[in-house]
Design a protein around this motif. Sequence first.
Motif, mmCIF file in Angstrom:
data_model
loop_
_atom_site.group_PDB
_atom_site.id
_atom_site.type_symbol
_atom_site.label_atom_id
_atom_site.label_comp_id
_atom_site.label_asym_id
_atom_site.label_seq_id
_atom_site.Cartn_x
_atom_site.Cartn_y
_atom_site.Cartn_z
ATOM 1 N N ASP B 188 27.110 54.452 56.969
ATOM 2 C CA ASP B 188 25.911 54.885 57.670
ATOM 3 C C ASP B 188 26.268 55.858 58.790
ATOM 4 O O ASP B 188 27.367 55.818 59.328
ATOM 5 C CB ASP B 188 25.220 53.664 58.281
ATOM 6 C CG ASP B 188 24.059 53.218 57.431
ATOM 7 O OD1 ASP B 188 23.343 54.095 56.919
ATOM 8 O OD2 ASP B 188 23.878 52.007 57.272
ATOM 9 N N GLU B 396 18.997 53.532 58.853
ATOM 10 C CA GLU B 396 20.270 53.038 58.314
ATOM 11 C C GLU B 396 20.016 52.150 57.111
ATOM 12 O O GLU B 396 18.884 51.722 56.864
ATOM 13 C CB GLU B 396 21.007 52.220 59.377
ATOM 14 C CG GLU B 396 21.513 53.034 60.539
ATOM 15 C CD GLU B 396 21.981 52.132 61.667
ATOM 16 O OE1 GLU B 396 23.189 51.952 61.815
ATOM 17 O OE2 GLU B 396 21.133 51.593 62.388
ATOM 18 N N SER B 397 21.083 51.807 56.387
ATOM 19 C CA SER B 397 20.877 50.929 55.242
ATOM 20 C C SER B 397 20.329 49.582 55.717
ATOM 21 O O SER B 397 20.691 49.088 56.774
ATOM 22 C CB SER B 397 22.158 50.734 54.434
ATOM 23 O OG SER B 397 23.287 50.866 55.226
ATOM 24 N N GLY B 398 19.432 49.044 54.937
ATOM 25 C CA GLY B 398 18.825 47.766 55.291
ATOM 26 C C GLY B 398 17.628 47.894 56.200
ATOM 27 O O GLY B 398 17.099 46.887 56.667
ATOM 28 N N CYS B 399 17.141 49.118 56.455
ATOM 29 C CA CYS B 399 16.021 49.255 57.373
ATOM 30 C C CYS B 399 14.688 49.092 56.650
ATOM 31 O O CYS B 399 13.635 49.090 57.268
ATOM 32 C CB CYS B 399 16.065 50.588 58.102
ATOM 33 S SG CYS B 399 15.658 51.974 57.047
ATOM 34 N N SER B 402 13.911 51.802 51.426
ATOM 35 C CA SER B 402 13.825 51.764 49.966
ATOM 36 C C SER B 402 12.776 50.772 49.488
ATOM 37 O O SER B 402 12.184 50.957 48.425
ATOM 38 C CB SER B 402 15.177 51.392 49.361
ATOM 39 O OG SER B 402 16.078 52.452 49.520
ATOM 40 N N GLN B 447 18.622 57.683 43.678
ATOM 41 C CA GLN B 447 19.853 58.162 44.298
ATOM 42 C C GLN B 447 20.906 58.514 43.259
ATOM 43 O O GLN B 447 21.516 59.562 43.322
ATOM 44 C CB GLN B 447 20.408 57.086 45.234
ATOM 45 C CG GLN B 447 21.788 57.441 45.759
ATOM 46 C CD GLN B 447 22.266 56.492 46.813
ATOM 47 O OE1 GLN B 447 21.691 55.439 47.035
ATOM 48 N NE2 GLN B 447 23.321 56.850 47.489
ATOM 49 N N ASP B 527 14.231 58.664 46.381
ATOM 50 C CA ASP B 527 14.990 57.706 47.187
ATOM 51 C C ASP B 527 16.440 58.166 47.272
ATOM 52 O O ASP B 527 17.188 58.050 46.318
ATOM 53 C CB ASP B 527 14.897 56.314 46.528
ATOM 54 C CG ASP B 527 15.467 55.228 47.429
ATOM 55 O OD1 ASP B 527 16.002 55.568 48.504
ATOM 56 O OD2 ASP B 527 15.383 54.049 47.057
ATOM 57 N N GLU B 528 16.827 58.709 48.395
ATOM 58 C CA GLU B 528 18.190 59.233 48.617
ATOM 59 C C GLU B 528 18.637 60.132 47.465
ATOM 60 O O GLU B 528 19.714 59.937 46.910
ATOM 61 C CB GLU B 528 19.179 58.066 48.762
ATOM 62 C CG GLU B 528 18.861 57.097 49.867
ATOM 63 C CD GLU B 528 19.619 57.385 51.158
ATOM 64 O OE1 GLU B 528 20.211 58.485 51.248
ATOM 65 O OE2 GLU B 528 19.603 56.551 52.049
ATOM 66 N N SER B 531 22.139 62.002 48.353
ATOM 67 C CA SER B 531 23.260 61.463 49.138
ATOM 68 C C SER B 531 24.505 61.218 48.315
ATOM 69 O O SER B 531 25.579 61.040 48.866
ATOM 70 C CB SER B 531 22.847 60.211 49.897
ATOM 71 O OG SER B 531 22.103 59.375 49.081
ATOM 72 N N HIS B 561 19.090 58.768 54.618
ATOM 73 C CA HIS B 561 19.714 58.366 55.879
ATOM 74 C C HIS B 561 20.278 59.590 56.586
ATOM 75 O O HIS B 561 20.817 59.492 57.675
ATOM 76 C CB HIS B 561 20.817 57.331 55.614
ATOM 77 C CG HIS B 561 21.986 57.911 54.890
ATOM 78 N ND1 HIS B 561 22.088 57.911 53.527
ATOM 79 C CD2 HIS B 561 23.085 58.531 55.349
ATOM 80 C CE1 HIS B 561 23.214 58.522 53.168
ATOM 81 N NE2 HIS B 561 23.826 58.910 54.245
#
Lengths: 312, 687
Positions: B188, B396-399, B402, B447, B527-528, B531, B561
């Motif tokens: 992240d 960040e991941s887990g926010c 998604s 992604q 979604d991403e 990345s 992100h």
Amino acid sequence: MKRFVVKHVAFLLLTLSAVSFLVFTLNEFSPGAVARKILGAYATQEQVDLLTKQMGLDRPVLVRYVEYVKTLASGDLGYSTRFKLPVRDVIFKHLANTALLAAVAFACIVPLSTVLGVVAGMREASRLDRGILMFSTVIASIPEFALGVFLASVFVVWLGWLPGTATLVAGGGWSVAAQLVLPVAVIVLFDSGYVVSMIRASMVEVMQRPYIRTAVLKGLPFRAVILRHALRNAMLTPVTIIMLQINYLIAGVVVVETVFAYPGFGRMILEAALFKDIALIEAGALVAVFLAVVTNILGDLAYRLLDPRIRA
Amino acid sequence: MTDGPLLDVRDLRIAYTTRAGEAVVIPGVSFQLKAGEALGLVGESGCGKSTVALSIVRYLGRAGRITGGSVRFEGRELTTLGEAGLRAIRGRRIAMVYQDPMASLNPVMTVGRQLMEAPMTHEGVSTSAARARALTMLAEVKLADPEAVMDRYPHQLSGGQQQRIVIAMALITGPALLIMDEPTTGLDVTVEAAVLDLVRELRSRHHSAILFISHNLGSIVRVCDRVAVMYRGELVEEGPVRRIFTNPRHPYTRGLLDCLPTLGSDKRQAPLVPIAGQVESALARPQGCGFAGRCGHVETGRCTSRPIPSATVCGEPDHRVVCVRADELPRWTRRRGADVAQEAGGPGEPMVAVQHLTKIYEPRRRRFRGPRRPVRAVSDVDVVAARGRTLAIVGESGCGKSTVAKVLSGLEVATSGKVILDGIEVGALAIDARAAALKRKLQMVFQNPDSTLNPSHTVGYAIGRALRRLRGGAATDAAAGIARLLDVVKLPPAIAARKPRHLSGGEKQRAAIARALAGDPDVIVADEPVSALDVSVQAAIVNLLTEIQAARGATLVFISHDLAVVRYLADTVAVMYLGTVAELGPVERVFAPPYHPYTEALLSAVPVPDPDHAVARILLEGRVPRADEIPRGCPFATRCPRRVGPVCDETPPPVQRFGDHRIACHIPGDELLRLQTALVQPRAVER
């Protein structure tokens, strides 16, 4: 851990009751009445009817199943019509014989397969790897009886070093240990072929993982890389399969037992089935299922010990 | 040691043995590294960066071989060194840090034992001495409670902690050279910033030289003194960081710089310029310049007839470039937008309206584990994407970003709240419950294009199937439809007959976008989408999305992100933290003070590819709380650098509105503005 035990014991009991019911009803509904199976083809219809009445076979299946479970629970496994002995005595004697064979074989299979599998897989496509792979594929593809006959003709007929039968009676000048050599050899060779290829495949995969690169580039000697970093990871997948071999060794070696006239559990079940020895079949099936479930639990347990990721 | 360089790589040639014969992947690379110096190695994937790095420690696998040249390290020749000699250098004098720390650590061995191995092997120290060393190193890489960390297994640590362990493991023997191979890729942005700061700090303390490999020019700037740019297995340009970034002479270096979105530019001001084409194979090398096929300045004859010599850039003796036209090219200027930010226009009519969306995952009983509390992945989220505009959701991941996408697309169903798609409530409708016309309206791009496209079907089949399902067209129209869609995403029609495994990452993502476009959707949820891609490919895909959006008037919900990409692409931005929206507003308002303290921290963490860019770094302490232990008050309170007091822990923050800009924070907006304007604006500094 407590959850693990409770869950698995519950599962074990559930499986056993399901299997006992299935075996019980299958015997009931297979062609020919139970009494006829017991008395044989030459009994008169009157005798059959009499036994049916005596054994209460005219009552509903469910009632009789409950009764059967009750007697089982009291430790009475019934009477074997084939061996003319209580089932308990027959079954445990044969089980003990098989356990001896299985234990010796298992004690050879695990270290042998692990060493061969790891040595082959640590350098994929090396000459050693190709050799071991070839050897394990060949022995795993020869049927047990062919392997048995082949070994017997070399060591018994030609060289005369070993006895051709393993009746476990120390007669004919052969010790029990000598009698065990050939059956164990056949089982070990046949089964190792499979286990070696499993361990090798797992090892090949582990050797390509980034953490092995980390270990090598840390400057560790190759031996430390293999023993400390690769071995335990490589055993994760095969360990459950290895544990399942116990199951095969006890209930599945009928062919080897037959070839060498070994008084084991598998051959006992076969005989019981041929002679329609119902009580023995039922008890034998239950023991076999019990072992299958227990070895599964042992496999799970071993996996948990090896892999910290699933130890919560 | 002598006065010579620590590491002297000369004309290093590497070949791989393949079925087709010997393939030369590195035709000759030379560079030097002085003791204590940090050199960045940059280039797209497939350029041979990692191959060069691994060849230094002679780890090339069975197929790879050094076929020529020399690698001298501390005066010793490494290319001919025996096994024992190599072992004595690996891990003791040269240590490595890898991408993907989780995979680089042994999963069944405690972190402590893995740390202790190197000193015990190389210096023969006792277990207790090694343990003491490991504890000191853990403290140095700033892991809290080293004693406890020693007994953990890798899976019990977060990605950032794992990478710190790997760094500690590398530095524990005090190596003279540290090779870092994409050490922050996949982390992240806040974790990446912290790891890069740690590397800088440790570097000044341990005096190890660093060979830093990255495709991200932003992270190179933070760590390195010099940069070497690699293309097709050759170094095309090399020089001090400042020179490379202010006066890049090679067209490839310029290409890499031009395709990077920066925090100061957006699509209306300074479009990204992707490098044409894709990385060409290191094999089948042309006579002349390897980059000629993609170069905008190519001159047939001069560039393509003979090998290009390496030359010193006029007036910069420490700056070398491999380009015959280097001196003729105009001076490079940083892409920069007009000073006046252009507004996107009015708010527009809402296409997707998310109202008070909450998604709670009920605990699922897992084997061998105790019961878990319900997980609040998204709570009370309110965002609107206007027709034809781009809404970006960043965090960040887990926010929970998604999860919002999944509810939009019907892969998950809202626990409460509404999702209104073009006037129809769809929050409670799973994908199976949606009518075909509704499915057509909204399509997703994921992604990882590898897992989106079925490997056993051709691209044409995948697109054709989407066409039939969503349009219900006859089979005869399909071929024309497929060709048209491939044309939209700029893929040649021949691609239709190929399977995904024959496509590059960028081509696969284009094919996935073509598939999503099959139904002519009104809303594309991405979604991403970029990345997992190289910077140059990322720029091309981002441009493609913008073009498609403009041409079709589609609404784009872009989940990422990467703040630089979001700054570039978005009209409206929602910054999410722990399932809630921390800040929401038009892009130019979100990226200017007043910021939510979380946005402020994210922005300060973004690696900026500009050596003159200085920004006060805000480091976030602690970790993101797990989704089943969300704080009672402000979700960000546990890590907030601007925490005002107990009120933050106890009361949920009020949503302050400044027109269409919303910040959920206890600190009043004008106070935030006053505190934050003191910081340097994240903008390229004029020279």
